[in-house]
Design a protein around this motif. Structure first.
Motif, PDB file in Angstrom:
ATOM      1  N   PRO A   1      -2.359  -4.263 -23.470  1.00 32.09           N
ATOM      2  CA  PRO A   1      -2.030  -3.307 -24.535  1.00 32.09           C
ATOM      3  C   PRO A   1      -2.177  -3.937 -25.915  1.00 32.09           C
ATOM      4  O   PRO A   1      -2.050  -5.144 -26.067  1.00 32.09           O
ATOM      5  CB  PRO A   1      -0.562  -2.972 -24.258  1.00 32.09           C
TER       6      PRO A   1
ATOM      7  N   SER B   1       2.201   0.204 -10.320  1.00 33.39           N
ATOM      8  CA  SER B   1       2.514  -1.231 -10.216  1.00 33.39           C
ATOM      9  C   SER B   1       3.955  -1.489 -10.648  1.00 33.39           C
ATOM     10  O   SER B   1       4.713  -2.163  -9.932  1.00 33.39           O
ATOM     11  CB  SER B   1       1.543  -2.058 -11.068  1.00 33.39           C
TER      12      SER B   1
ATOM     13  N   ARG C   1      -1.203  10.085 -10.958  1.00 33.43           N
ATOM     14  CA  ARG C   1      -0.991   9.806  -9.544  1.00 33.43           C
ATOM     15  C   ARG C   1       0.496   9.978  -9.179  1.00 33.43           C
ATOM     16  O   ARG C   1       1.372   9.500  -9.902  1.00 33.43           O
ATOM     17  CB  ARG C   1      -1.414   8.367  -9.268  1.00 33.43           C
TER      18      ARG C   1
ATOM     19  N   GLY D   1       5.272  -0.375 -19.110  1.00 29.81           N
ATOM     20  CA  GLY D   1       4.530   0.499 -18.205  1.00 29.81           C
ATOM     21  C   GLY D   1       5.395   0.953 -17.036  1.00 29.81           C
ATOM     22  O   GLY D   1       6.300   0.226 -16.593  1.00 29.81           O
ATOM     23  N   THR D   2       5.095   2.175 -16.581  1.00 26.14           N
ATOM     24  CA  THR D   2       5.857   2.728 -15.449  1.00 26.14           C
ATOM     25  C   THR D   2       4.916   3.409 -14.448  1.00 26.14           C
ATOM     26  O   THR D   2       5.248   4.434 -13.869  1.00 26.14           O
ATOM     27  CB  THR D   2       6.920   3.744 -15.942  1.00 26.14           C
TER      28      THR D   2
ATOM     29  N   THR E   1       0.369  -2.530 -17.348  1.00 23.34           N
ATOM     30  CA  THR E   1      -0.305  -1.540 -18.196  1.00 23.34           C
ATOM     31  C   THR E   1      -1.655  -1.080 -17.658  1.00 23.34           C
ATOM     32  O   THR E   1      -2.440  -0.482 -18.395  1.00 23.34           O
ATOM     33  CB  THR E   1      -0.484  -2.125 -19.618  1.00 23.34           C
TER      34      THR E   1
ATOM     35  N   VAL F   1       0.852  -1.185   0.000  1.00 22.95           N
ATOM     36  CA  VAL F   1       0.000   0.000   0.000  1.00 22.95           C
ATOM     37  C   VAL F   1       0.893   1.241   0.000  1.00 22.95           C
ATOM     38  O   VAL F   1       2.000   1.210   0.542  1.00 22.95           O
ATOM     39  CB  VAL F   1      -0.955  -0.024   1.220  1.00 22.95           C
TER      40      VAL F   1
HETATM   41  P1  NAP Z   1      -1.349   2.710 -14.541  1.00 26.17           P
HETATM   42  O1  NAP Z   1      -1.075   3.732 -13.533  1.00 26.17           O
HETATM   43  O2  NAP Z   1      -2.532   2.881 -15.420  1.00 26.17           O
HETATM   44  O3  NAP Z   1      -0.044   2.554 -15.390  1.00 26.17           O
HETATM   45  C1  NAP Z   1      -0.024   1.861 -16.593  1.00 26.17           C
HETATM   46  C2  NAP Z   1       1.311   2.074 -17.248  1.00 26.17           C
HETATM   47  O4  NAP Z   1       1.339   1.349 -18.446  1.00 26.17           O
HETATM   48  C3  NAP Z   1       1.563   3.528 -17.595  1.00 26.17           C
HETATM   49  O5  NAP Z   1       2.920   3.808 -17.426  1.00 26.17           O
HETATM   50  C4  NAP Z   1       1.169   3.584 -19.063  1.00 26.17           C
HETATM   51  O6  NAP Z   1       1.832   4.606 -19.784  1.00 26.17           O
HETATM   52  C5  NAP Z   1       1.657   2.231 -19.518  1.00 26.17           C
HETATM   53  N1  NAP Z   1       0.966   1.745 -20.700  1.00 26.17           N
HETATM   54  C6  NAP Z   1      -0.336   1.466 -20.825  1.00 26.17           C
HETATM   55  N2  NAP Z   1      -0.586   1.018 -22.063  1.00 26.17           N
HETATM   56  C7  NAP Z   1       0.581   1.007 -22.722  1.00 26.17           C
HETATM   57  C8  NAP Z   1       0.987   0.661 -24.032  1.00 26.17           C
HETATM   58  N3  NAP Z   1       0.094   0.228 -24.919  1.00 26.17           N
HETATM   59  N4  NAP Z   1       2.284   0.785 -24.353  1.00 26.17           N
HETATM   60  C9  NAP Z   1       3.164   1.229 -23.458  1.00 26.17           C
HETATM   61  N5  NAP Z   1       2.876   1.581 -22.216  1.00 26.17           N
HETATM   62  C10 NAP Z   1       1.593   1.464 -21.852  1.00 26.17           C
HETATM   63  O7  NAP Z   1      -1.516   1.252 -13.889  1.00 26.17           O
HETATM   64  P2  NAP Z   1      -0.877   0.683 -12.546  1.00 26.17           P
HETATM   65  O8  NAP Z   1       0.556   0.982 -12.470  1.00 26.17           O
HETATM   66  O9  NAP Z   1      -1.307  -0.727 -12.446  1.00 26.17           O
HETATM   67  O10 NAP Z   1      -1.570   1.519 -11.424  1.00 26.17           O
HETATM   68  C11 NAP Z   1      -2.963   1.783 -11.472  1.00 26.17           C
HETATM   69  C12 NAP Z   1      -3.412   2.311 -10.157  1.00 26.17           C
HETATM   70  O11 NAP Z   1      -3.540   1.234  -9.260  1.00 26.17           O
HETATM   71  C13 NAP Z   1      -2.493   3.272  -9.457  1.00 26.17           C
HETATM   72  O12 NAP Z   1      -2.498   4.570  -9.936  1.00 26.17           O
HETATM   73  C14 NAP Z   1      -2.997   3.158  -8.056  1.00 26.17           C
HETATM   74  O13 NAP Z   1      -4.172   3.899  -7.853  1.00 26.17           O
HETATM   75  C15 NAP Z   1      -3.282   1.692  -7.977  1.00 26.17           C
HETATM   76  N6  NAP Z   1      -2.090   1.032  -7.442  1.00 26.17           N
HETATM   77  C16 NAP Z   1      -1.805   1.290  -6.157  1.00 26.17           C
HETATM   78  C17 NAP Z   1      -0.710   0.740  -5.614  1.00 26.17           C
HETATM   79  C18 NAP Z   1      -0.440   1.036  -4.197  1.00 26.17           C
HETATM   80  O14 NAP Z   1      -1.157   1.634  -3.477  1.00 26.17           O
HETATM   81  N7  NAP Z   1       0.597   0.604  -3.698  1.00 26.17           N
HETATM   82  C19 NAP Z   1       0.123  -0.073  -6.350  1.00 26.17           C
HETATM   83  C20 NAP Z   1      -0.193  -0.338  -7.659  1.00 26.17           C
HETATM   84  C21 NAP Z   1      -1.320   0.235  -8.197  1.00 26.17           C
HETATM   85  P3  NAP Z   1       1.281   6.119 -19.749  1.00 26.17           P
HETATM   86  O15 NAP Z   1       1.552   6.607 -18.362  1.00 26.17           O
HETATM   87  O16 NAP Z   1       2.042   6.840 -20.760  1.00 26.17           O
HETATM   88  O17 NAP Z   1      -0.194   6.035 -20.040  1.00 26.17           O
END
Ligand code: NAP
Length: 642
Positions: free
Chosen positions: A285, A322, A443, A318-319, A492, A191
């Motif tokens: 993706p 996660s 975020r 993705g960056t 992603t 978290v």
């Molecule tokens: P995300 O924030 O939506 O990140 C997805 C990543 O994948 C981004 O860097 C995005 O690039 C990249 N991406 C998506 N489609 C792509 C493609 N076709 N080609 C290349 N890159 C691509 O997803 P997430 O990291 O799983 O996190 C989602 C949310 O979950 C977080 O913001 C948070 O609210 C929650 N989360 C929370 C925690 C925690 O509390 N510890 C941990 C993990 C997740 P772009 O940025 O350029 O779109």
């Protein structure tokens, strides 16, 4: 004299133990506990005064000399308290509590926040609990509620339904409780909200082993809550809701569920509460050739524990949050990791991010009366509405592409300096990892140096030229570089804008929710929508928090509101409650207007807060205090009751 608060165990430890534990005390928190224990608010007029909580962490910026003085005083007080049989004086007056709040966080806590904070701290018990002794048991039993999902919010709804004495069933597609925390089991998952307030307000956990706990511990917490509050027997695991349709004549939802190992069944409910959240359906993706890849390729939320990555070459796409957590972990074991970044994220320093909670602090939380409650307040307050000021777009701001106003620029400078402090000696990397867009469009990521530390490793590459295609054995970057890899991790993200996806929800007059909403979901307060009577959403449209607080706080607001709606049905002797169209439309217009004034709507980059047209649909523009007050109880004039 009153007996000690039932939740706290008496102090029995010797002087040396107490002195040792006090070494890890948050001094502002300790000072508040001392006022409760002695009944003397004199500390509020003394020379030792914490500075602003936002600046001074959990120590209020107090110098060590003053901290030592408070600890010495506390030792004497706690010894006397122990030796006197752990008896507490009458609680501080309301006026004193209010003074204590402002004193503790080193700034005035405005009056409008007091009721919300008093309730959140639950100093004298749980004021969000639901006891419907005023509604006859027979009437309560006439309801039958479906809760979809046994994650954080679904469990919360179930706990309150249980308290209210309303029959309910929780349908959970997984074989376990925990929702997102159960499904996300990637290495490093934890978290990123402080755990001592990322917990239900009525179920504090003094035993968190880290300030930001890892996934297993979070799952265990929710497991504990499901058992303790008697919810577990009501959960049907391994069962997925596929369709729900509203029967207006009968005033009921007809719900199709599909057990993993059985035939589809149809069940009937008077109301449905969705606790399935918005980050639970992985987004894959659309990259040319991805299906041709011969090695394992999996999403971060569907981690393949059967695929060892030790000594392997791995691509991570993705960056976001996660990837930010998993890359530093896998980089320790892979032969080579290549990270494909489309856009970098802003990150803020958090030295406690991977730190363990010292035993002394756990003891203080458990044994020192009211310490845990005030510690929650100390964490909550700086993570409350103050940050929203940094989100405001100043229309006259001269360089809107890099920041949107003076406070936003200040954050940009701070975070840029922080990033540069880690990679300033590598201008090429620095150029890649400092975002061009303003802070808070996406975020903000919590950081303790592990992300950039991983990217600096000789066996890790950061690729920013995009992905041209994937072949059977490699990923080819936009600049033509080929990376032979053994596995691909897709970090992603999720289908955040497709609420209730892929369930088929059919409301009044056959209106299909996914068609009505598309990726522009519109719910009143994010909870309830016209055309879908007796359907309630937790973590619904426009309720994601980007500027403050914890989603648990929001879920507690929403669950109370929903229970209020159900109670209204029983009180008014009706069966159907449906939000009025004009109320929903007006609310969503206000919401769109509020969002347009915040950096969230900035067009400089993508984010999962936005839909396909770049409109912010999932994230809240509201102050916590406003949302809290709007959701305290439903205003029945917003609804049609039938
Ligand atoms: P995300 O924030 O939506 O990140 C997805 C990543 O994948 C981004 O860097 C995005 O690039 C990249 N991406 C998506 N489609 C792509 C493609 N076709 N080609 C290349 N890159 C691509 O997803 P997430 O990291 O799983 O996190 C989602 C949310 O979950 C977080 O913001 C948070 O609210 C929650 N989360 C929370 C925690 C925690 O509390 N510890 C941990 C993990 C997740 P772009 O940025 O350029 O779109």
């Amino acid at each position: 004299m009153l007996e000690i608060h039932a939740a706290e165990a008496p102090i029995t430890e010797d002087d040396a133990f107490i002195a040792e534990a006090l070494e890890s005390a948050s001094i502002p928190t300790l000072m508040m506990a001392l006022i409760h224990i002695t009944g003397d608010p004199g500390l509020l007029d003394g020379p030792i005064r914490p500075g602003p909580a936002a600046m001074g962490g959990t120590q209020g910026g107090l110098p060590e000399e003053e901290r030592a003085q408070v600890r010495a005083h506390a030792l004497e007080v706690l010894k006397a308290f122990r030796d006197g049989g752990c008896r507490l004086p009458p609680p501080p007056s309301h006026e004193t509590i209010i003074r204590m709040m402002s004193f503790m966080v080193g700034e005035e806590v405005p009056d409008e926040y007091l009721p919300m904070m008093l309730e959140e701290m639950a100093l004298d018990g749980d004021h969000r609990d639901v006891h419907w002794d005023d509604v006859p048991a027979e009437a309560r039993k006439s309801l039958r509620v479906l809760v979809i999902g046994a994650g954080m919010s679904g469990l919360l709804a179930a706990i309150r339904l249980e308290e209210a004495g309303i029959p309910y069933v929780v349908v959970e597609k997984d074989d376990h409780v925990g929702g997102t925390w159960y499904e996300n089991s990637y290495p490093g998952c934890r978290v990123d909200v402080p755990n001592h307030f990322y917990a239900y307000s009525f179920e504090p956990n003094h035993e968190w082993s880290e300030y930001y706990s890892q996934r297993d511990e979070l799952v265990a917490y929710f497991e504990h809550c499901a058992t303790k509050y008697g919810v577990r027997p009501h959960i049907r695991f391994n069962t997925e809701v596929t369709r729900a349709s509203w029967d207006e004549d009968r005033g009921r939802w007809s719900v199709q569920v599909r057990p993993a190992d059985g035939d589809e069944e149809t069940l009937e409910f008077s109301a449905v509460i969705s606790g399935c959240g918005l980050l639970n359906r992985p987004k894959y993706p659309d990259i040319p050739g991805l299906d041709d890849f011969e090695g394992p390729c999996f999403h971060s939320a569907r981690w393949r524990h059967d695929v060892p990555l030790d000594g392997k070459r791995v691509a991570v796409i993705g960056t976001g949050a996660s990837a930010f957590q998993l890359v530093p972990e896998i980089a320790k074991i892979t032969e080579h990791t290549v990270v494909f970044q489309r856009s970098p994220g802003w990150m803020g320093p958090n030295p406690l991010y991977h730190e363990r909670v010292p035993d002394g602090k756990k003891w203080l939380l458990e044994k020192v009366p009211f310490y845990a409650r005030w510690y929650r307040f100390l964490l909550f307050w700086p993570a409350s509405d103050a940050l929203l000021r940094s989100f405001k777009i100043d229309p006259d701001w001269p360089h809107p592409e890099r920041s949107v106003g003076p406070l936003n620029e200040e954050r940009r400078v701070q975070m840029t300096e922080y990033i540069a402090s880690q990679v300033g000696d590598d201008p090429e990397l620095l150029e890649k990892v400092v975002p061009k867009y303003p802070p808070f469009v996406k975020r903000i990521l919590q950081d303790n140096g592990s992300w950039l530390g991983a990217l600096r490793r000789p066996d890790v590459d950061l690729q920013t030229s995009g992905i041209e295609r994937v072949t059977a054995k490699s990923v080819i970057a936009g600049d033509g570089s080929e990376y032979p890899v053994d596995a691909i991790v897709l970090a992603t993200g999720f289908h955040a804008n497709r609420f209730l996806y892929p369930m088929d929800i059919v409301g009044r007059d056959g209106v299909v929710l996914s068609e009505k909403w598309g990726d522009d979901p519109r719910a009143y307060l994010g909870i309830t929508a016209p055309g879908f009577p007796n359907l309630f959403l937790l973590y619904g449209p426009g309720t994601n928090l980007a500027h403050a607080g914890s989603i648990i706080f929001h879920s507690e607001c929403q669950v109370r509101y929903i229970l209020g709606c159900l109670k209204a049905l029983l009180r008014e002797g009706r069966r159907v409650i449906e939000c009025r169209d004009e109320v929903n439309e007006a609310f969503n217009e206000r919401r769109a207007e509020a969002v347009s004034q915040l950096v969230l709507s900035h067009g400089g980059t993508t984010s999962w807060y936005k839909n396909s047209r770049g409109e912010v649909t999932v994230t809240s523009p509201w102050r916590l205090v406003d949302y809290w007050s709007w959701t305290r109880r439903p205003d029945l004039s917003d609804f049609e009751l039938r």
